[in-house]
Design an enzyme around this catalytic site. Structure first.
Site, PDB file in Angstrom:
ATOM      1  N   HIS A  49       1.071  -1.095   0.070  1.00  0.00           N
ATOM      2  CA  HIS A  49       0.117   0.056  -0.014  1.00  0.00           C
ATOM      3  C   HIS A  49       1.051   1.237  -0.134  1.00  0.00           C
ATOM      4  O   HIS A  49       1.550   1.638   1.041  1.00  0.00           O
ATOM      5  CB  HIS A  49      -0.872   0.047   1.193  1.00  0.00           C
ATOM      6  CG  HIS A  49      -1.754   1.046   1.315  1.00  0.00           C
ATOM      7  ND1 HIS A  49      -2.744   1.499   0.513  1.00  0.00           N
ATOM      8  CD2 HIS A  49      -1.933   2.278   2.407  1.00  0.00           C
ATOM      9  CE1 HIS A  49      -3.166   2.739   0.565  1.00  0.00           C
ATOM     10  NE2 HIS A  49      -2.667   3.094   1.827  1.00  0.00           N
ATOM     11  N   ASP A  51       0.868   4.999  -0.302  1.00  0.00           N
ATOM     12  CA  ASP A  51       0.533   6.406  -0.077  1.00  0.00           C
ATOM     13  C   ASP A  51       1.187   7.486  -1.174  1.00  0.00           C
ATOM     14  O   ASP A  51       2.284   7.482  -1.092  1.00  0.00           O
ATOM     15  CB  ASP A  51       0.444   6.978   1.333  1.00  0.00           C
ATOM     16  CG  ASP A  51      -0.412   5.988   2.221  1.00  0.00           C
ATOM     17  OD1 ASP A  51      -1.843   5.980   1.723  1.00  0.00           O
ATOM     18  OD2 ASP A  51      -0.090   5.725   3.143  1.00  0.00           O
ATOM     19  N   ASP A 175      -8.021   1.656   1.912  1.00  0.00           N
ATOM     20  CA  ASP A 175      -7.483   2.599   3.116  1.00  0.00           C
ATOM     21  C   ASP A 175      -8.370   3.722   3.060  1.00  0.00           C
ATOM     22  O   ASP A 175      -8.212   4.722   4.257  1.00  0.00           O
ATOM     23  CB  ASP A 175      -6.081   2.876   2.698  1.00  0.00           C
ATOM     24  CG  ASP A 175      -5.343   3.688   4.238  1.00  0.00           C
ATOM     25  OD1 ASP A 175      -5.851   3.193   5.183  1.00  0.00           O
ATOM     26  OD2 ASP A 175      -4.490   4.253   4.168  1.00  0.00           O
ATOM     27  N   HIS A 420      -6.157   9.548  -0.510  1.00  0.00           N
ATOM     28  CA  HIS A 420      -7.102   9.532   0.694  1.00  0.00           C
ATOM     29  C   HIS A 420      -6.159  10.207   1.817  1.00  0.00           C
ATOM     30  O   HIS A 420      -6.694  10.120   2.899  1.00  0.00           O
ATOM     31  CB  HIS A 420      -7.557   8.282   0.907  1.00  0.00           C
ATOM     32  CG  HIS A 420      -6.255   7.398   0.967  1.00  0.00           C
ATOM     33  ND1 HIS A 420      -5.919   6.567   0.016  1.00  0.00           N
ATOM     34  CD2 HIS A 420      -5.705   6.887   2.028  1.00  0.00           C
ATOM     35  CE1 HIS A 420      -4.899   5.657   0.318  1.00  0.00           C
ATOM     36  NE2 HIS A 420      -4.681   6.000   1.650  1.00  0.00           N
TER      37      HIS A 420
END
Length: 1006
Positions: A49, A51, A175, A420
């Site tokens: 994951h 970001d 997420d 996000h």
């Protein structure tokens, strides 16, 4: 040429990837390991994951730089490279790649050999491209327009680099902090087969576990057919199981499978993993379990992870209960579907959304709906500019000038902002600053080519390059160009219908002459909302604001205005003056408002001649101080809204200062609460301006007893009964019914957090309705905010937040923004209107239809560009008139009031994307909510459409191909083919309520 030949030719142009690699043998695209009947099939999904900014900037995360030891040891370039290398010689392994922003950054630096390796891995199903958007977008604060755009841009990059097997078919929203129905609807329209979500309320999750409902069927639209999408989630969060995190940034024991070694632990690890699966086995609807193996920035040294997973899988060989294997979301969904059909079972269904999200009883993630409000507004402005710039670049391309490449930076920047931890405001301050840098750089780089484009579109005899700029600091009364004695104003209308827009620009003079296409224009000059004396910029803020109406802007067109300051004692300046006791009404007989001349507060508004008693005021909540620890000590922070009181406190108990100014175009009242808060209430005097505008400036917030301050505006209607029911939009599209203290899928104790638990994301509009009075009241906003209706007749929206503690969800930084040495000031607008809930025959459209129209005008407002006209070529009106036309028309006619061109942009080679949207819901208007047919023949003023094919929403798959694909059937619902072009009338486009149709077109200049 018949339409079949046309479709074949265009499909080749659209879908052929332009990469220097060989395709090789026919790709399998999806290669799944076999499941076993009679066993529980454990689908291990290796993933990282990544970001696109959070604790570090986008570049710091990619390159592995920044303050790694104190924040995150992360380098995405190593993750992708390492994963590819680990997959190459192990065909049984699988990995998923999600964020296209990072992938594209990496791809550009690879040689042909590595690129070929990646294509081969994608083609054989080892490397699955999931989601495929530029970033994993937030689902509360993001607007649907930006969401569609960032998926489309990500898809294009994937198509051009990796080809057909890289076309994403599965959503991966693991997420974001809650999940919207519109996001699911968009994914269904993109042609996705399913969706993995991550964060839902802990009570909802627990109930679904108990009932075996972590798999579900989501009905994502109340208006569209084929909106159902299979949705699933992990047993817990998206990280590896405790004890099985084998990454270099983890500390769990590696698996030793050498039985001769004293370190041997394979059997123990297998038993430990099986015990965890024993807990999860009843969470799902079939014998398939979806288990993530990864986490934030895992797989920088991928072989370590894969080697341990290889051993874990080996340890389960011939296991009596569990079949453990590498998998992907696509493989999981196929296995689930196959078993459900075999056993004639159905999934539980869902029709609303997953908001608000709470991770424990005092941790409602509703603060981020408002956090960093200036960033939220900046993103909205950038998106509006992007839509206008794409239209202008398309018109320029028709004329033979290709500026496509100049759009790339802004496309990417707005895509990054959807992340996000970007538009949510949940990043560190340094990262927020970097996001602003990225947006500003992209916007500024666009100005020079746009100046050339507009000069060419308006030219009379020879090309003219205009030195145009967007006044990005106009909100603090700074625009160097409009503060000159002579300047040009260009107004571009991105909407598909005629619009009148009020241009507001900072000026230093008090008397001007404005010449537009129709001659001299009426204008007003007012005092600015604030002196902005704290602002530290090279150009000083102006004390005055020029307002004029850019009337009847042509759809997708331009108007040019020449503005000159006059040296005369005659002035159009309207200073704020004391309000007389007998003169409390402002506006026209049709639209206006009344204030209390004792207090300066609003007491009623008039819309379309109807009066409504209504008050508006500011309040604040103090945020819980908390401390690091469990839920009882949870502080209000970037993510979490946790007020210390159930009733908001008045912003000030002291009398406010108020004055008024009346102009030819607008009346306004200024309210000065104190140095933290100033507001102007204004009403425009055009016949169509059936709303009241609230222009507020809030900042330099002072903590109360070190508890922080979270400011709201509240509108309260007298004698109004909405019985705890209100409506909020889903990402700017469909309205969703909310009910105070109520959840549809689970029970909760609202007394634990009675305010925060009733806050919902408001991206464009919040509405309350009194059915007994057949009356609805709506407040529209200019950026995403948190909002609610906590009592009958009230609407509140949070406008600013300053916290005193971090909420302990990873940022490790207090949300307390500062700018120019002060607590940051935020300026924004709300637009209030009301009307009957019944169809209004006299006015022709319903109240909801008017609200939709107003939302379009505010959310996709005309782009204002300004140029200094002191240059010798432009320093007189006569010179400008000799060089330039004062108007450019993009369309020959406006579209109906329920349809607009959502997207018009240059695409690959000689093609363009054209999206049409019907933006009303089924029940919003007796006439406008009906299906409508749009004739594209002769619609555009400068060209005709010569070729057209329809695609899915993301413009990456021909609609015919999508319709012909075999679809998975859920709960016996057979998907009907999507509407497609009539081969006998290719340019006749029918649209039903809320329908978006996407086309790739070629054009021929007229």
């Amino acid at each position: 040429m018949d339409h079949r030949t046309l479709i074949i030719l265009l499909s080749l142009n659209l879908l052929t990837a332009s990469v220097p690699v060989k395709r090789g043998a026919k790709a399998t695209c999806n290669s799944c390991h076999a499941t076993e009947d009679g066993k529980i099939n454990i689908h291990l999904v290796p993933h990282s994951h990544d970001d696109v900014g959070w604790l570090k900037t986008v570049d710091q995360y990619y390159y592995g730089s920044g303050v790694a030891n104190t924040q995150q040891d992360a380098g995405v370039q190593y993750i992708i490279a390492s994963a590819v290398e680990a997959l190459k010689s192990h065909p049984e392994r699988r990995f998923i790649q999600v964020e296209t922003a990072f992938f594209w950054k990496w791809w550009q630096n690879q040689n042909d050999r590595v690129k070929q390796d990646v294509v081969d891995l994608v083609n054989n199903g080892q490397l699955e491209i999931i989601n495929g958007a530029w970033s994993m977008n937030d689902e509360a604060a993001s607007h649907y327009h930006s969401t569609i755009d960032q998926y489309t841009w990500g898809f294009r990059i994937l198509n051009e680099t990796l080809g057909e097997c890289a076309r994403p078919k599965f959503g991966w929203q693991i997420d974001p902090f809650g999940h919207s129905r519109e996001q699911a609807s968009i994914l269904a329209q993109l042609g996705f087969q399913g969706l993995v979500v991550g964060r839902i309320d802990y009570r909802d999750k627990e109930k679904r576990r108990e009932n075996g409902n972590l798999d579900l069927l989501w009905h994502a639209s109340a208006n569209l057919e084929n909106s159902e999408i299979f949705t699933t989630m992990f047993p817990d969060l998206y990280v590896s199981e405790s004890g099985f995190c084998f990454d270099i940034i983890c500390s769990d024991r590696s698996i030793i499978d050498d039985e001769e070694s004293p370190e041997y632990n394979l059997k123990e690890k297998v038993e430990q993993f099986a015990q965890k699966m024993d807990t999860y086995v009843n969470y799902y609807s079939t014998s398939n379990l979806l288990i993530p193996m990864g986490g934030d920035f895992h797989y920088q040294a991928a072989e370590i992870n894969f080697s341990n997973l290889d051993k874990l899988i080996k340890g389960f060989k011939n296991h009596k209960k569990y079949n453990v294997f590498y998998s992907t979301p696509s493989c999981y969904i196929e296995a689930v579907n196959k078993e459900l059909i075999k056993n004639s079972k159905e999934l539980i269904e869902k029709t609303d959304d997953f908001f608000p999200y709470a991770s424990d009883n005092h941790s409602f993630w509703t603060g981020y709906f408002t956090s960093r409000p200036t960033s939220k507004r900046y993103e909205r402005q950038a998106n509006n500019v992007l839509q206008s710039a794409k239209q202008l670049a398309a018109f320029s391309k028709v004329n033979g000038q290709n500026f496509d490449q100049h759009l790339v930076a802004l496309r990417a920047a707005v895509g990054v902002m959807q992340h996000h931890d970007a538009i949510t405001g949940t990043e560190k301050q340094a990262v927020a600053n970097d996001y602003a840098r990225i947006l500003t750089k992209a916007l500024r780089e666009l100005e020079a080519p746009v100046g050339i484009i507009i000069g060419n579109l308006l030219q009379k005899n020879s090309p003219v390059s205009l030195n145009l700029t967007t006044c990005l600091l106009a909100n603090v009364s700074i625009c160097q160009e409009s503060q000159q004695d002579k300047f040009l104003v260009v107004v571009q209308n991105p909407l598909s219908r005629i619009v009148t827009h009020y241009v507001r620009l900072p000026v230093d003079g008090k008397s001007y002459k404005i010449i537009g296409p129709e001659g001299e224009e009426t204008y007003d000059i007012f005092d600015t909302i604030h002196s902005f004396d704290y602002v530290e910029e090279d150009t000083k803020p102006s004390s005055n604001e020029l307002v004029f109406a850019a009337k009847n802007l042509p759809p997708l067109g331009l108007k040019l205005y020449y503005v000159q300051k006059l040296n005369t004692t005659t002035t159009s300046y309207k200073p704020f003056k004391e309000v007389k006791s007998d003169d409390a009404y402002f506006g026209t007989e049709t639209n206006g408002f009344t204030i209390d001349t004792e207090t300066g507060k609003l007491v009623s508004i008039t819309i379309r001649g109807n009066n409504l008693e209504l008050t508006q005021n500011f309040f604040y909540y103090t945020g819980f101080k908390g401390s690091n620890g469990g839920s009882e000590n949870r502080a209000s922070g970037a993510y979490i809204f946790r007020p210390t009181q159930t009733e908001a406190l008045p912003f000030t108990t002291q009398p406010i200062t108020f004055k008024s100014a009346r102009g030819s175009l607008v009346d306004q009242v200024i309210q000065i609460y104190n140095y933290e808060l100033t507001q102007i209430i204004r009403v425009y005097k055009g016949a169509e301006d059936a709303y009241v505008e609230f222009d507020w400036l809030v900042g330099h917030l002072q903590n109360v007893e070190q508890k922080g301050k979270e400011v709201i505006t509240r509108f309260t209607v007298d004698n109004f009964t909405n019985s705890g029911v209100f409506y909020t939009d889903s990402n700017g599209r469909e309205q969703i019914k909310r009910e105070l203290n109520t959840r549809n899928d689970y029970e909760y104790d609202f007394m634990e957090e009675p305010v925060a638990s009733n806050y919902y994301p408001v991206t464009s509009k919040i509405v309350i309705k009194d059915e007994n009075r057949s009356l609805e009241v709506a407040v529209l906003n200019d950026r995403a905010q948190g909002g609610s209706s906590l009592s009958d007749g009230s609407i509140e929206l949070m406008v600013h937040r300053s916290c005193s503690r971090d909420d302990s969800f990873g940022v490790e930084e207090v949300l307390n923004e500062r700018q120019y040495g002060l607590g940051i000031y935020v300026r924004g607008q709300h637009f209030l209107t009301f009307g009957t809930t019944e169809f209004d025959v006299e006015n022709g459209t319903s109240t909801p239809a008017f609200e939709r129209d107003l939302a379009q005008k505010k959310l996709l407002a005309p782009w204002i560009l300004v140029a200094d006209a002191s240059d010798e070529k432009l320093d007189t009106l006569e010179k400008v008139q000799n060089l330039l036309h004062f108007q450019f028309e993009g369309l020959t006619r406006q579209l109906p009031n329920n349809v607009h061109i959502l997207t018009f942009e240059p695409w690959r080679d000689d093609t363009y994307i054209l999206r049409l949207e019907h933006f009303l819901e089924k029940d919003e208007d007796a006439k406008l909510s009906q299906a409508v047919t749009i004739d594209l023949e002769g619609l555009f003023a400068s060209f005709n459409i010569s070729d057209i094919v329809e695609t899915t929403l993301g413009a990456n798959q021909l609609l015919d191909d999508y319709n012909n694909e075999e679809k998975l059937i859920w709960n016996g619902i057979v998907r009907t083919p999507l509407a497609k072009l009539d081969p006998d009338n290719l340019l006749q486009i029918e649209l039903g309520p809320m329908q978006i149709r996407t086309f790739i077109v070629k054009v021929a200049k007229k």
